[in-house]
Design a protein around this motif. Structure first.
Motif, PDB file in Angstrom:
ATOM      1  N   ASP A  20     -64.072 -62.313  70.347  1.00 30.54           N
ATOM      2  CA  ASP A  20     -63.149 -63.108  69.526  1.00 30.54           C
ATOM      3  C   ASP A  20     -61.759 -62.468  69.520  1.00 30.54           C
ATOM      4  OD1 ASP A  20     -64.995 -65.008  68.888  1.00 30.54           O
ATOM      5  OD2 ASP A  20     -65.204 -64.451  66.776  1.00 30.54           O
ATOM      6  N   ALA A  21     -61.716 -61.153  69.295  1.00 29.84           N
ATOM      7  CA  ALA A  21     -60.438 -60.449  69.223  1.00 29.84           C
ATOM      8  C   ALA A  21     -59.707 -60.499  70.556  1.00 29.84           C
ATOM      9  CB  ALA A  21     -60.670 -58.995  68.803  1.00 29.84           C
ATOM     10  N   PHE A  22     -60.429 -60.269  71.638  1.00 35.83           N
ATOM     11  CA  PHE A  22     -59.794 -60.308  72.964  1.00 35.83           C
ATOM     12  C   PHE A  22     -59.279 -61.711  73.277  1.00 35.83           C
ATOM     13  CE2 PHE A  22     -59.939 -60.896  77.592  1.00 35.83           C
ATOM     14  CZ  PHE A  22     -59.113 -59.855  77.997  1.00 35.83           C
ATOM     15  N   SER A  23     -60.064 -62.742  72.962  1.00 33.81           N
ATOM     16  CA  SER A  23     -59.662 -64.117  73.244  1.00 33.81           C
ATOM     17  C   SER A  23     -58.400 -64.483  72.474  1.00 33.81           C
ATOM     18  CB  SER A  23     -60.802 -65.076  72.874  1.00 33.81           C
ATOM     19  OG  SER A  23     -61.972 -64.792  73.602  1.00 33.81           O
ATOM     20  N   ALA A  41     -56.201 -62.339  71.145  1.00 29.86           N
ATOM     21  CA  ALA A  41     -55.097 -61.474  71.577  1.00 29.86           C
ATOM     22  C   ALA A  41     -54.497 -61.965  72.882  1.00 29.86           C
ATOM     23  CB  ALA A  41     -55.592 -60.039  71.738  1.00 29.86           C
ATOM     24  N   PHE A  42     -55.331 -62.423  73.788  1.00 32.31           N
ATOM     25  CA  PHE A  42     -54.820 -62.880  75.069  1.00 32.31           C
ATOM     26  C   PHE A  42     -54.141 -64.239  74.920  1.00 32.31           C
ATOM     27  CE2 PHE A  42     -54.933 -64.441  79.419  1.00 32.31           C
ATOM     28  CZ  PHE A  42     -54.543 -63.316  80.110  1.00 32.31           C
ATOM     29  N   ARG A  43     -54.641 -65.081  74.038  1.00 34.33           N
ATOM     30  CA  ARG A  43     -54.068 -66.409  73.852  1.00 34.33           C
ATOM     31  C   ARG A  43     -52.649 -66.334  73.323  1.00 34.33           C
ATOM     32  NH1 ARG A  43     -54.760 -71.086  75.815  1.00 34.33           N
ATOM     33  NH2 ARG A  43     -57.000 -71.087  75.389  1.00 34.33           N
ATOM     34  N   ILE A  44     -52.384 -65.389  72.429  1.00 34.93           N
ATOM     35  CA  ILE A  44     -51.077 -65.330  71.777  1.00 34.93           C
ATOM     36  C   ILE A  44     -49.956 -64.996  72.758  1.00 34.93           C
ATOM     37  CG2 ILE A  44     -49.720 -64.089  70.037  1.00 34.93           C
ATOM     38  CD1 ILE A  44     -52.377 -63.947  68.400  1.00 34.93           C
ATOM     39  N   PRO A  45     -50.007 -63.914  73.538  1.00 34.06           N
ATOM     40  CA  PRO A  45     -48.926 -63.684  74.512  1.00 34.06           C
ATOM     41  C   PRO A  45     -49.014 -64.623  75.711  1.00 34.06           C
ATOM     42  CG  PRO A  45     -50.587 -61.979  74.726  1.00 34.06           C
ATOM     43  CD  PRO A  45     -50.949 -62.778  73.517  1.00 34.06           C
ATOM     44  N   ASN A  46     -50.180 -65.252  75.927  1.00 30.97           N
ATOM     45  CA  ASN A  46     -50.328 -66.172  77.048  1.00 30.97           C
ATOM     46  C   ASN A  46     -49.365 -67.351  76.947  1.00 30.97           C
ATOM     47  OD1 ASN A  46     -52.412 -68.634  78.307  1.00 30.97           O
ATOM     48  ND2 ASN A  46     -51.924 -66.824  79.508  1.00 30.97           N
ATOM     49  N   THR A  48     -56.734 -71.969  68.520  1.00 29.09           N
ATOM     50  CA  THR A  48     -57.225 -70.622  68.221  1.00 29.09           C
ATOM     51  C   THR A  48     -57.111 -70.329  66.725  1.00 29.09           C
ATOM     52  OG1 THR A  48     -56.585 -69.834  70.417  1.00 29.09           O
ATOM     53  CG2 THR A  48     -56.931 -68.163  68.730  1.00 29.09           C
ATOM     54  N   LEU A  49     -55.979 -70.758  66.144  1.00 28.15           N
ATOM     55  CA  LEU A  49     -55.788 -70.559  64.703  1.00 28.15           C
ATOM     56  C   LEU A  49     -56.890 -71.268  63.913  1.00 28.15           C
ATOM     57  CD1 LEU A  49     -52.434 -70.900  62.770  1.00 28.15           C
ATOM     58  CD2 LEU A  49     -54.462 -72.081  61.968  1.00 28.15           C
ATOM     59  N   SER A  72     -60.283 -69.692  64.242  1.00 30.66           N
ATOM     60  CA  SER A  72     -60.444 -68.428  63.512  1.00 30.66           C
ATOM     61  C   SER A  72     -61.018 -68.655  62.113  1.00 30.66           C
ATOM     62  CB  SER A  72     -59.096 -67.691  63.410  1.00 30.66           C
ATOM     63  OG  SER A  72     -58.226 -68.321  62.472  1.00 30.66           O
ATOM     64  N   PHE A  73     -60.971 -69.902  61.641  1.00 35.39           N
ATOM     65  CA  PHE A  73     -61.568 -70.230  60.342  1.00 35.39           C
ATOM     66  C   PHE A  73     -62.995 -70.725  60.471  1.00 35.39           C
ATOM     67  CE2 PHE A  73     -57.029 -70.616  59.267  1.00 35.39           C
ATOM     68  CZ  PHE A  73     -56.987 -69.833  58.124  1.00 35.39           C
ATOM     69  N   LEU A  74     -63.521 -70.754  61.704  1.00 39.29           N
ATOM     70  CA  LEU A  74     -64.901 -71.159  61.923  1.00 39.29           C
ATOM     71  C   LEU A  74     -65.808 -69.937  61.916  1.00 39.29           C
ATOM     72  CD1 LEU A  74     -64.277 -73.781  64.774  1.00 39.29           C
ATOM     73  CD2 LEU A  74     -64.608 -74.223  62.328  1.00 39.29           C
ATOM     74  N   VAL A  75     -67.106 -70.170  62.016  1.00 35.54           N
ATOM     75  CA  VAL A  75     -68.088 -69.084  62.005  1.00 35.54           C
ATOM     76  C   VAL A  75     -67.841 -68.129  63.175  1.00 35.54           C
ATOM     77  CG1 VAL A  75     -70.558 -68.583  62.276  1.00 35.54           C
ATOM     78  CG2 VAL A  75     -69.816 -70.439  60.784  1.00 35.54           C
ATOM     79  N   VAL A  76     -68.110 -66.850  62.979  1.00 32.06           N
ATOM     80  CA  VAL A  76     -67.938 -65.834  64.021  1.00 32.06           C
ATOM     81  C   VAL A  76     -68.557 -66.304  65.337  1.00 32.06           C
ATOM     82  CG1 VAL A  76     -68.698 -63.554  64.782  1.00 32.06           C
ATOM     83  CG2 VAL A  76     -67.770 -63.849  62.498  1.00 32.06           C
ATOM     84  N   GLY A  77     -67.799 -66.138  66.420  1.00 32.87           N
ATOM     85  CA  GLY A  77     -68.262 -66.553  67.735  1.00 32.87           C
ATOM     86  C   GLY A  77     -67.626 -67.839  68.219  1.00 32.87           C
ATOM     87  N   ALA A  78     -66.990 -68.601  67.313  1.00 32.44           N
ATOM     88  CA  ALA A  78     -66.390 -69.875  67.712  1.00 32.44           C
ATOM     89  C   ALA A  78     -65.225 -69.664  68.676  1.00 32.44           C
ATOM     90  CB  ALA A  78     -65.926 -70.647  66.476  1.00 32.44           C
ATOM     91  N   VAL A  79     -64.405 -68.660  68.420  1.00 27.25           N
ATOM     92  CA  VAL A  79     -63.263 -68.394  69.302  1.00 27.25           C
ATOM     93  C   VAL A  79     -63.754 -68.003  70.691  1.00 27.25           C
ATOM     94  CG1 VAL A  79     -61.253 -66.928  69.673  1.00 27.25           C
ATOM     95  CG2 VAL A  79     -61.780 -67.745  67.371  1.00 27.25           C
TER      96      VAL A  79
END
Length: 586
Positions: free
Chosen positions: A51-54, A56-61, A275-276, A279-286
């Motif tokens: 989730d964190a990597f996805s 993090a990569f989406r934001i500067p992407n 992505t935003l 991030s409010f969905l259950v862990v693993g959604a991102v």
């Protein structure tokens, strides 16, 4: 435009070879990308680390997509190619140098913002992340942002190479980017880190270390992707000079650049907002959304982008010389042949995603930390994406047609409508589908329907929370928006070139063969219930492919005709007596 130069209709080149080269390069790159995702899934599954990597990569992407390939292709290539077509090579070189100089300055500034404001960006675009997920996301943004900046410069190289019809190198170069990540992850995962499980709501120290290694590998891969293109670009533009002087031709590029940035910016803002929301969905959604998007983009890139990218220089050349009637005729021919090729490949892909997406996801990802429930979760996403897959792919070619004739405003408006529709529909649907869980006994309603609020934070972050289908709602919103965008692009282009068929005149033939192929996967599913998922997926895809090729061939639309941009053979079949008569009675 005046009527000087050769007749556009008479000099219409066959761009099928260019699209094949683009498709080959993209296919190799996407296969490498799939292997990268398979490796990530095996180590991390749908976890906090992923989730964190996805995120993090989406934001500067967004930086890469705002200033990179799509924008440069639409704004730079038409002007640069037009100058080359008229023999004004020196001016073309000046334009290339000016655009590169401006890109370096703007990219450097935005990279600095990404590095020093990483924590703020994580809070803005992933506000649902807290604790370890938030901290890890911030760290990863700081690492990957400089690499994204290098990919923007790589996109400038792509613009030069494509304008000179050097398609393969520019699209195969990302293989090195993916390869660096695969090698870095495997080497570090096998030899440096042992306890790498990242499931649940915590991240082990080894999982954190390994995901940071993966982030640094993206930077190393970006260096390789840029470096491999530079020698060829230097040969094509030996007198290239960096300059900030903006002449008339450079100004034209910048005038086109801003509307295209607006269009791409809206689309990228949509991706960030997805992505935003996720991030409010259950862990693993991102994470699940990330894997689903990889499979969603694959056919769009291989079949849509390859054709749109190879046609853009030709459309730009056609728009530069010749009479209006000749230009319109050439555009219509290119639209029909390009749309026929896209339809041949994407229609069956979309149907198979809906009917047998779990077999595809299971074959590619279901191993290690990636479990059966994760497979079904991602299947729900690619099935939802599949509903709008053909619309999104057709739209790529229609955008290129409008960019080729100098219209950058209409695609921007269509993109804005697409994004607005996607976000509204996606936000409503994700709340509903996040009430549906994937338990051991299958789908279970674990909340109230209809739902009017998000799942409580304590439930979303709980270690024993089962996967849910909230991300599927976001994907359905994207599909609805894709059809809206296609309708707007088609209406605008119809006013310019007249009516045309978005399926390329091959609807009935392709649909018949595609439904037969999709039905074949259902049969394979029923007779291979006890077979391991990897083998089931391979058998299903192989059976569907063979069925589709045979069915389309019997309908007069074999693979060779699709690749050459030709529609089905509509000549009536000759009877045996007619053949004997034509053969002299032999």
């Amino acid at each position: 435009m005046t009527g000087e130069g050769p007749s556009t209709a008479s000099r219409l080149p066959d761009s099928s070879r260019g699209s094949l080269l683009v498709a080959a390069g993209i296919a190799l790159s996407r296969v490498a990308g799939l292997i990268r995702e398979i490796t990530i899934a095996a180590f991390f599954g749908n976890s906090v680390a992923t989730d964190a990597f996805s995120a993090a990569f989406r934001i500067p992407n967004i930086l890469q997509n705002l200033l990179g390939e799509g924008v440069l292709s639409a704004s730079f290539i038409p002007s640069y190619t037009g100058l080359l077509a008229r023999g004004r090579t020196k001016e073309a070189g000046k334009v290339a140098g000016t655009i590169l100089s401006l890109l370096i300055l703007v990219t450097a500034a935005l990279v600095l913002v990404g590095v020093f404001a990483a924590d703020t960006l994580a809070g803005i675009f992933a506000p649902g992340f807290t604790g370890a997920r938030r901290e890890l996301t911030t760290t990863l943004i700081r690492v990957v942002t400089p690499g994204i900046g290098l990919l923007v410069l790589s996109a400038w190289c792509l613009g030069i190479l494509n304008s000179h019809r050097r398609f393969f190198l520019s699209y195969v170069a990302p293989v090195l980017w993916n390869l660096a990540q695969i090698v870095g992850l495997l080497v570090a995962g096998v030899f440096a880190f042992t306890e790498i499980e990242g499931a649940g709501t915590v991240v082990t120290s080894d999982a954190r270390g390994l995901i940071i290694v993966l982030a640094w590998a993206t930077v190393a891969g970006a260096v390789l992707q840029l470096a491999v293109q530079i020698p060829t670009v230097a040969k094509l533009e030996p007198d290239l000079e960096l300059s900030l002087h903006i002449d008339r031709e450079s100004g034209t590029v910048l005038k086109r650049f801003l509307p295209v940035v607006g269009a791409r910016g809206v689309v990228q803002l949509s991706a960030l907002l997805d992505t935003l929301l996720a991030s409010f969905l259950v862990v693993g959604a991102v994470s699940a959304l990330r894997y689903g998007q990889v499979l969603y983009i694959l056919p769009i890139s291989v079949f849509g982008m390859s054709i749109a990218a190879s046609e853009l220089p030709e459309l730009s050349s056609d728009a530069a010389v010749g009479k209006r009637d000749e230009r319109v005729s050439a555009i219509r021919v290119r639209l029909r042949t390009g749309l026929a090729r896209i339809s041949y490949f994407v229609v069956p892909t979309a149907l198979v995603y809906v009917v047998a997406g779990d077999l595809i996801v299971g074959t590619l990802l279901q191993r290690g930390e990636f479990e059966r429930s994760d497979t079904v979760q991602v299947w729900s996403i690619i099935g939802a994406y599949g509903i709008g897959l053909v619309a999104a792919t057709w739209a790529r070619l229609l955008q290129s047609a409008l960019y080729g004739i100098g219209d950058t405003t209409s695609p921007a408006r269509a993109s804005l409508a697409r994004v607005g529709t996607s976000l509204v529909a996606g936000a409503i649907l994700m709340v509903q589908f996040d009430q549906i869980g994937l338990g051991p006994e299958g789908l279970t309603v674990v909340g109230d329907l209809p739902a009017f609020s998000l799942v409580p934070a304590e439930v979303r972050e709980a270690a024993d929370t089962i996967p849910r289908l909230g991300a599927m709602g976001l994907a359905l919103g994207v599909s609805v928006g894709s059809w809206v965008e296609l309708r707007l692009l088609r209406d605008r282009l119809t006013r310019v070139v007249g009516r045309f068929d978005v399926v390329g005149g091959v609807r009935d033939n392709v649909l018949q063969a595609a439904f037969l192929a999709a039905g074949t996967t259902v049969v394979v599913r029923l007779i291979t219930e006890q077979v391991p998922v990897f083998a089931r997926g391979v058998l299903a895809v192989a059976a569907a492919t063979i069925t589709y090729l045979l069915a389309s061939k019997s309908l007069g639309f074999p693979l060779a005709r699709a690749l050459n941009g030709r529609g089905p053979d509509r000549r009536p079949a000759r009877t045996a007596s007619a053949r004997r008569s034509n053969d002299g009675g032999r």
